[in-house]
Structure formats: C-alpha cells, structure tokens
Design a protein around this motif. Structure first.
Motif, PDB file in Angstrom:
ATOM      1  N   ASP A   1     -18.190 -48.222 -18.286  1.00 11.64           N
ATOM      2  CA  ASP A   1     -16.742 -48.012 -17.498  1.00 11.64           C
ATOM      3  C   ASP A   1     -16.215 -49.655 -17.124  1.00 11.64           C
ATOM      4  OD1 ASP A   1     -16.767 -45.493 -17.638  1.00 11.64           O
ATOM      5  OD2 ASP A   1     -17.626 -45.183 -15.544  1.00 11.64           O
ATOM      6  N   TYR A   2     -17.325 -50.479 -16.786  1.00  8.36           N
ATOM      7  CA  TYR A   2     -16.910 -51.738 -16.698  1.00  8.36           C
ATOM      8  C   TYR A   2     -16.459 -52.642 -17.614  1.00  8.36           C
ATOM      9  CZ  TYR A   2     -17.758 -56.732 -15.005  1.00  8.36           C
ATOM     10  OH  TYR A   2     -17.607 -58.074 -14.668  1.00  8.36           O
ATOM     11  N   ALA A   3     -17.234 -52.198 -18.941  1.00 10.13           N
ATOM     12  CA  ALA A   3     -16.493 -53.006 -20.110  1.00 10.13           C
ATOM     13  C   ALA A   3     -15.028 -52.446 -20.411  1.00 10.13           C
ATOM     14  CB  ALA A   3     -17.616 -52.537 -21.163  1.00 10.13           C
ATOM     15  N   VAL A   4     -14.865 -51.248 -20.175  1.00 14.19           N
ATOM     16  CA  VAL A   4     -13.415 -50.960 -20.547  1.00 14.19           C
ATOM     17  C   VAL A   4     -12.562 -51.592 -19.668  1.00 14.19           C
ATOM     18  CG1 VAL A   4     -11.748 -48.635 -20.405  1.00 14.19           C
ATOM     19  CG2 VAL A   4     -14.120 -48.536 -21.605  1.00 14.19           C
ATOM     20  N   GLU A   5     -12.868 -51.655 -18.176  1.00 19.67           N
ATOM     21  CA  GLU A   5     -11.982 -52.166 -17.218  1.00 19.67           C
ATOM     22  C   GLU A   5     -11.656 -53.662 -17.542  1.00 19.67           C
ATOM     23  OE1 GLU A   5     -13.359 -53.528 -12.927  1.00 19.67           O
ATOM     24  OE2 GLU A   5     -13.845 -51.514 -13.059  1.00 19.67           O
TER      25      GLU A   5
END
Ligand code: ADP
Length: 163
Positions: free
Chosen positions: A78-82
């Motif tokens: 999720d962090y990578a997408v963010e």
C-alpha cells in the motif's frame, strides 16, 4: 516519469551493506525511498528507536536528493502505491536470506500485482554484515567501525557506553 523504488527494512542500525545496496539500487532507479518498517515484533526488541534510525539515515544521506528516508506502519505494498513506486528493493546475502525473501515477495505480489520485488546481490565485502551481528559485537565493546558509517559507530558507542 521517475522510477522509484522502496527499500524497506529495520535498519537497526544501518550498515555499510545497506549503503552498498542503495548505491546499486540507484543505478537502476531514479529515486530510492528508505522505509523503516514498524514491524511490531521487531520494533519492541529494537536497539535504536525509529526516530534515532531516521536521524542516522538522514545524516548519512544528507544532501542526496535521490534518497528519501521515511517510516511506515501498514502494508508495504500500500505504501509503495501511495509513493508511486514500481518496485520494492531487497538485498540477498546468503542462501539463508532466500526463503524468507521469497515468501515475502510472493505475498506482496499476490497483494499488488503491479509492484515488482527486485533483488540485488549484496556487495561481496558485505556478505556477512548484518545489523544483528553489528549490534551483538558492539554490545561487547567489539570494533565495528569497518562495517558501519561513522555516525552509526558513534551512536553504538554512546548506546553501549564504550566511547
Ligand atoms: P529486515 O528486518 O526487513 O530484514 P534489515 O534492515 O535487516 O531489515 O534489511 C533490509 C534489507 O537490506 C533486506 O533486504 C536485507 O536482505 C538487506 N541487507 C541487510 N544487510 C545487507 C548487506 N550486508 N548487504 C546487502 N543487503 C543487505
């Protein structure tokens, strides 16, 4: 468009092996975001607080615009997408790293197919360097100067009262 990679880990403390991997990563990516992951099982037993790790990493990479230091509590993908990152960067030292890394990479792929995990080989010089061995040796007053950046060496000495 900028190619961004997330380099997640505990970095407790950062070692020359981590630095070497980041340098290699920057040959493939325009920017590397070092993400100190707050893994509850590990942070509790951590030597340095997350704030101390951020402070050390910020000092090590001061002035390098293609490196960002951050921390994250939730799911890595999720962090990578963010962060608009396409890849997760991980290092492989010995065969012993493989099973855990393989499991994590497959799980992350299942969670978010568009994020790729990229493994880079550790620099030969740093194959046997790990944060845990650095902590252990430093705790007994052993010399780890050749394995960590100067700021980390200083902080370890302060922590263990071996200045
Ligand atoms: P984690 O607890 O997630 O394994 P670490 O801070 O120990 O966090 O490591 C973060 C990443 O850096 C991992 O992919 C690990 O394999 C890699 N790494 C650690 N030490 C070295 C080293 N000496 N050389 C290359 N990569 C390393």
């Amino acid at each position: 468009m900028k190619k961004i990679a997330i380099y997640p880990g505990s970095f407790d403390p950062p070692t020359n092996g981590h630095l070497d991997l980041i340098e290699r990563g920057l040959k493939l990516f325009d920017k590397v975001i070092i993400a100190i992951m707050c893994n509850p099982s590990k942070t509790k037993s951590g030597l340095f607080s997350v704030e101390e790790r951020i402070e050390m990493l910020n000092e090590i990479f001061a002035g390098q615009k293609n490196i960002e230091v951050d921390t994250h509590h939730g799911l890595l993908v999720d962090y990578a997408v963010e962060k608009n990152a396409k890849a997760i960067l991980r290092g492989l030292r010995a065969v012993s790293d493989f099973e855990y890394e393989f499991q994590m990479a497959l799980m992350n792929r299942r969670l978010k197919r568009q994020i790729q995990t990229v493994f880079l080989m550790a620099g030969f010089k740093w194959i046997f360097t790990s944060s845990s061995i650095v902590r252990e040796v430093a705790s007994f007053g052993g010399d780890v100067e050749s394995m960590v950046p100067p700021i980390v060496n200083r902080k370890l000495r302060e922590k263990y009262g071996t200045t």
